[in-house]
Design a protein around this motif. Structure first.
Motif, PDB file in Angstrom:
ATOM      1  N   HIS A  18       1.201  -1.323   0.736  1.00 21.47           N
ATOM      2  CA  HIS A  18      -0.046   0.197  -0.198  1.00 21.47           C
ATOM      3  C   HIS A  18       0.872   0.962   0.195  1.00 21.47           C
ATOM      4  CE1 HIS A  18      -3.419  -2.960   0.403  1.00 21.47           C
ATOM      5  NE2 HIS A  18      -2.966  -2.850   1.622  1.00 21.47           N
ATOM      6  N   ILE A  19       2.164   1.196  -0.504  1.00 20.93           N
ATOM      7  CA  ILE A  19       3.038   1.922  -0.462  1.00 20.93           C
ATOM      8  C   ILE A  19       2.735   3.008  -2.455  1.00 20.93           C
ATOM      9  CG2 ILE A  19       5.623   3.041  -0.025  1.00 20.93           C
ATOM     10  CD1 ILE A  19       4.978   0.597   2.311  1.00 20.93           C
ATOM     11  N   VAL A  20       3.262   1.979  -3.249  1.00 21.26           N
ATOM     12  CA  VAL A  20       3.026   2.187  -4.880  1.00 21.26           C
ATOM     13  C   VAL A  20       1.873   2.001  -4.906  1.00 21.26           C
ATOM     14  CG1 VAL A  20       4.418   2.228  -6.722  1.00 21.26           C
ATOM     15  CG2 VAL A  20       5.573   1.598  -4.794  1.00 21.26           C
ATOM     16  N   HIS A  21       1.188   2.938  -6.059  1.00 23.53           N
ATOM     17  CA  HIS A  21       0.143   3.256  -6.618  1.00 23.53           C
ATOM     18  C   HIS A  21       0.859   3.237  -8.175  1.00 23.53           C
ATOM     19  CE1 HIS A  21      -1.960   2.544  -2.805  1.00 23.53           C
ATOM     20  NE2 HIS A  21      -0.824   3.161  -2.710  1.00 23.53           N
ATOM     21  N   ASP A 261      -4.650  -3.458   5.252  1.00 24.72           N
ATOM     22  CA  ASP A 261      -5.225  -2.381   4.836  1.00 24.72           C
ATOM     23  C   ASP A 261      -4.262  -1.525   5.303  1.00 24.72           C
ATOM     24  OD1 ASP A 261      -5.835  -2.915   7.264  1.00 24.72           O
ATOM     25  OD2 ASP A 261      -7.678  -1.054   6.743  1.00 24.72           O
ATOM     26  N   LYS A 262      -3.052  -1.649   6.001  1.00 30.91           N
ATOM     27  CA  LYS A 262      -2.211  -0.633   6.597  1.00 30.91           C
ATOM     28  C   LYS A 262      -1.026  -0.503   5.342  1.00 30.91           C
ATOM     29  CE  LYS A 262      -4.346   0.290  10.623  1.00 30.91           C
ATOM     30  NZ  LYS A 262      -4.114   0.041  12.317  1.00 30.91           N
ATOM     31  N   PRO A 263      -0.560   0.296   5.093  1.00 29.40           N
ATOM     32  CA  PRO A 263       1.111   0.635   4.257  1.00 29.40           C
ATOM     33  C   PRO A 263       2.083  -0.414   5.863  1.00 29.40           C
ATOM     34  CG  PRO A 263      -0.037   2.679   4.775  1.00 29.40           C
ATOM     35  CD  PRO A 263      -0.562   1.999   5.619  1.00 29.40           C
ATOM     36  N   HIS A 264       2.502  -1.129   4.868  1.00 35.57           N
ATOM     37  CA  HIS A 264       4.189  -2.513   5.327  1.00 35.57           C
ATOM     38  C   HIS A 264       5.218  -2.215   4.553  1.00 35.57           C
ATOM     39  CE1 HIS A 264      -0.169  -4.702   5.808  1.00 35.57           C
ATOM     40  NE2 HIS A 264       0.350  -4.779   6.863  1.00 35.57           N
ATOM     41  N   PRO A 265       5.789  -1.144   5.253  1.00 40.71           N
ATOM     42  CA  PRO A 265       7.105  -0.733   4.606  1.00 40.71           C
ATOM     43  C   PRO A 265       8.449  -2.051   4.186  1.00 40.71           C
ATOM     44  CG  PRO A 265       6.746   0.848   6.220  1.00 40.71           C
ATOM     45  CD  PRO A 265       5.244  -0.104   5.755  1.00 40.71           C
ATOM     46  N   TRP A 266       8.148  -3.207   3.767  1.00 41.96           N
ATOM     47  CA  TRP A 266       9.097  -4.599   4.359  1.00 41.96           C
ATOM     48  C   TRP A 266       9.526  -4.363   4.375  1.00 41.96           C
ATOM     49  CZ3 TRP A 266       5.735  -9.411   5.462  1.00 41.96           C
ATOM     50  CH2 TRP A 266       4.479  -9.525   5.999  1.00 41.96           C
ATOM     51  N   ARG A 322       7.553  -4.338   9.243  1.00 40.34           N
ATOM     52  CA  ARG A 322       6.440  -2.842   9.905  1.00 40.34           C
ATOM     53  C   ARG A 322       5.680  -2.590   9.185  1.00 40.34           C
ATOM     54  NH1 ARG A 322      11.904   1.366  10.887  1.00 40.34           N
ATOM     55  NH2 ARG A 322      12.738   0.100   8.427  1.00 40.34           N
ATOM     56  N   THR A 323       4.507  -2.097  10.105  1.00 40.24           N
ATOM     57  CA  THR A 323       3.407  -2.154   9.508  1.00 40.24           C
ATOM     58  C   THR A 323       3.439  -0.321  10.311  1.00 40.24           C
ATOM     59  OG1 THR A 323       2.088  -3.506  10.234  1.00 40.24           O
ATOM     60  CG2 THR A 323       0.860  -1.765   9.863  1.00 40.24           C
ATOM     61  N   ALA A 324       3.373   0.920   8.984  1.00 36.13           N
ATOM     62  CA  ALA A 324       2.799   1.527   9.374  1.00 36.13           C
ATOM     63  C   ALA A 324       1.350   2.758   9.605  1.00 36.13           C
ATOM     64  CB  ALA A 324       2.900   2.959   7.777  1.00 36.13           C
ATOM     65  N   GLN A 325       1.122   2.923  11.229  1.00 39.05           N
ATOM     66  CA  GLN A 325       0.161   3.388  11.668  1.00 39.05           C
ATOM     67  C   GLN A 325       0.122   5.067  11.147  1.00 39.05           C
ATOM     68  OE1 GLN A 325      -1.573   0.926  13.339  1.00 39.05           O
ATOM     69  NE2 GLN A 325       0.408  -0.104  12.688  1.00 39.05           N
ATOM     70  N   LEU A 330       5.134   6.373   8.499  1.00 38.13           N
ATOM     71  CA  LEU A 330       5.653   5.929   7.099  1.00 38.13           C
ATOM     72  C   LEU A 330       6.642   6.364   6.052  1.00 38.13           C
ATOM     73  CD1 LEU A 330       4.991   3.848   4.782  1.00 38.13           C
ATOM     74  CD2 LEU A 330       3.763   5.477   3.336  1.00 38.13           C
ATOM     75  N   THR A 331       6.617   7.551   6.664  1.00 38.67           N
ATOM     76  CA  THR A 331       7.849   8.202   5.936  1.00 38.67           C
ATOM     77  C   THR A 331       8.903   8.283   7.099  1.00 38.67           C
ATOM     78  OG1 THR A 331       6.763   9.832   5.606  1.00 38.67           O
ATOM     79  CG2 THR A 331       8.273  10.741   5.558  1.00 38.67           C
ATOM     80  N   GLN A 332       9.033   8.092   8.090  1.00 33.44           N
ATOM     81  CA  GLN A 332      10.133   7.426   8.917  1.00 33.44           C
ATOM     82  C   GLN A 332      10.167   6.226   8.436  1.00 33.44           C
ATOM     83  OE1 GLN A 332       8.628   8.250  12.821  1.00 33.44           O
ATOM     84  NE2 GLN A 332       8.961  10.663  12.617  1.00 33.44           N
TER      85      GLN A 332
END
Length: 359
Positions: A18-21, A261-266, A322-325, A330-332
């Motif tokens: 859920h980061i790139v679209h 449904d949340k971003p996952h910057p793994w 990690r899951t961004a809340q 997410l930016t960090q």
């Protein structure tokens, strides 16, 4: 037929991360390989997608068509082998194999991934220290090459080595025949706690080399301690306190993902052993639901030359999950990942799940 409906294009422009679209020109949902061949014949660029478990848009494309592989999901067990369509989930492969008393030698922690997806990247799990990756247990592959030729390839064929772990760059895997081994009935699980990283890694290395356990993983815990996760199949280890006894089916299906449904910057990396302490120390906060996996494997068991690995006989997987809340977190986390990625490369490591054609 290539679908250009707005809702379908939006679906293809999202993934587990859920980061790139990136919206494609269209989406193809084939039920046969012939439909993919027909699309290739038009000259359009294709990008295969299985379960969309990519985290950075790897299965997306802007100037082409996303191929939803989920319709190619047949699974057939014959003797000690299983042939599965690229869109079949590993959970379906395992269910079919278990009916014959068999199992794939290596399973990923999460089974709701596609066969074609994990074989395009490697497929690592807690059994890798004994059996290599999922790509090392492939008997043959059916591959649709970029020029529209359907080829069956096995060990010794150049294409076989190009597509196993090749991120879809040399063709689309449409089906795979995999070896199976006898499935255990029971699994005995153990957890070994460690107060610091050094003894944790030493113990993991010794356990890996002994091959005594069927499953070996480990993690960094939120309180700064570490824990090795072990399992034996069918026979308990009498010298260790048992954490739990479960059926093999329960064990294999143990992981259920949350916050889908949340971003996952793994970020998943393979590191030389000496680089692990510095890398782990630099990870920082993983958030309230984050996990850091750390475990070794014998690189000599990895037979797929396209899988990028550090030099040396032992490498460590370090997975920062990690899951961004919030947008700020997410930016960090993405900034932290950029630093960790560079640290990995500087240490002679490799970033896993970093190309196109992910699960």
């Amino acid at each position: 037929m290539i679908n250009t409906d707005d809702a379908v294009l939006s679906w293809a422009a999202d993934d587990f991360g859920h980061i790139v679209h990136t919206r494609p020109r269209g989406v193809l949902r084939p039920r046969t390989v012939g439909e993919i061949k027909d699309a290739l014949a038009t000259g359009v660029r294709l990008r295969p997608r299985g379960e969309g478990h990519s985290t950075a848009g790897q299965a997306q494309i802007s100037d082409g068509v996303v191929v939803d592989m989920r319709g190619l999901d047949t699974v057939n067990v014959t003797g000690t082998q299983v042939t599965a369509g690229a869109g079949a989930r590993w959970s379906s492969v395992l269910a079919a194999a278990l009916q014959a008393g068999l199992t794939p030698p290596v399973l990923t922690d999460y089974l709701e991934l596609s066969v074609g997806g994990t074989l395009s990247v490697g497929g690592i799990g807690g059994m890798t220290h004994r059996h290599g990756m999922q790509v090392d247990n492939v008997v043959s592959l059916d591959v649709l090459t970029p020029d529209g030729v359907l080829e069956t390839c096995d060990s010794g064929a150049p294409l076989f080595d190009l597509v196993r772990g090749g991120y879809g760059g040399h063709g689309i895997i449409v089906s795979a025949t995999l070896r199976l081994v006898p499935a255990p009935s029971r699994v005995y699980r153990y957890k070994l706690p460690f107060s610091s990283l050094a003894p944790f890694m030493t113990a993991q290395r010794e356990l890996m080399e002994s091959r005594r356990f069927d499953y070996l993983e480990g993690m960094a815990l939120p309180d700064g301690t570490f824990e090795i996760s072990l399992a034996t199949y069918s026979t308990p280890a009498l010298d260790l306190p048992l954490d739990e006894e479960v059926s093999y089916t329960e064990f294999a299906n143990r992981l259920v993902l949350e916050d889908m449904d949340k971003p996952h910057p793994w970020l998943n990396v393979f590191l030389p052993e000496a680089a692990v302490p510095g890398f782990v120390a630099s990870i920082g906060d993983v958030g309230p639901t984050g996990t850091i996996l750390i475990y070794p494997f014998d690189t000599r068991l990895i037979t797929a030359p396209a899988v990028a690995l550090p030099s040396g006989e032992v490498a460590y997987l370090v997975a920062v999950l990690r899951t961004a809340q919030s947008p700020t977190s997410l930016t960090q986390m993405l900034a932290g990942n950029a630093n960790l990625r560079q640290r990995t490369l500087d240490a002679g490591g490799c970033v896993y799940l970093d190309g196109s054609g992910t699960p």
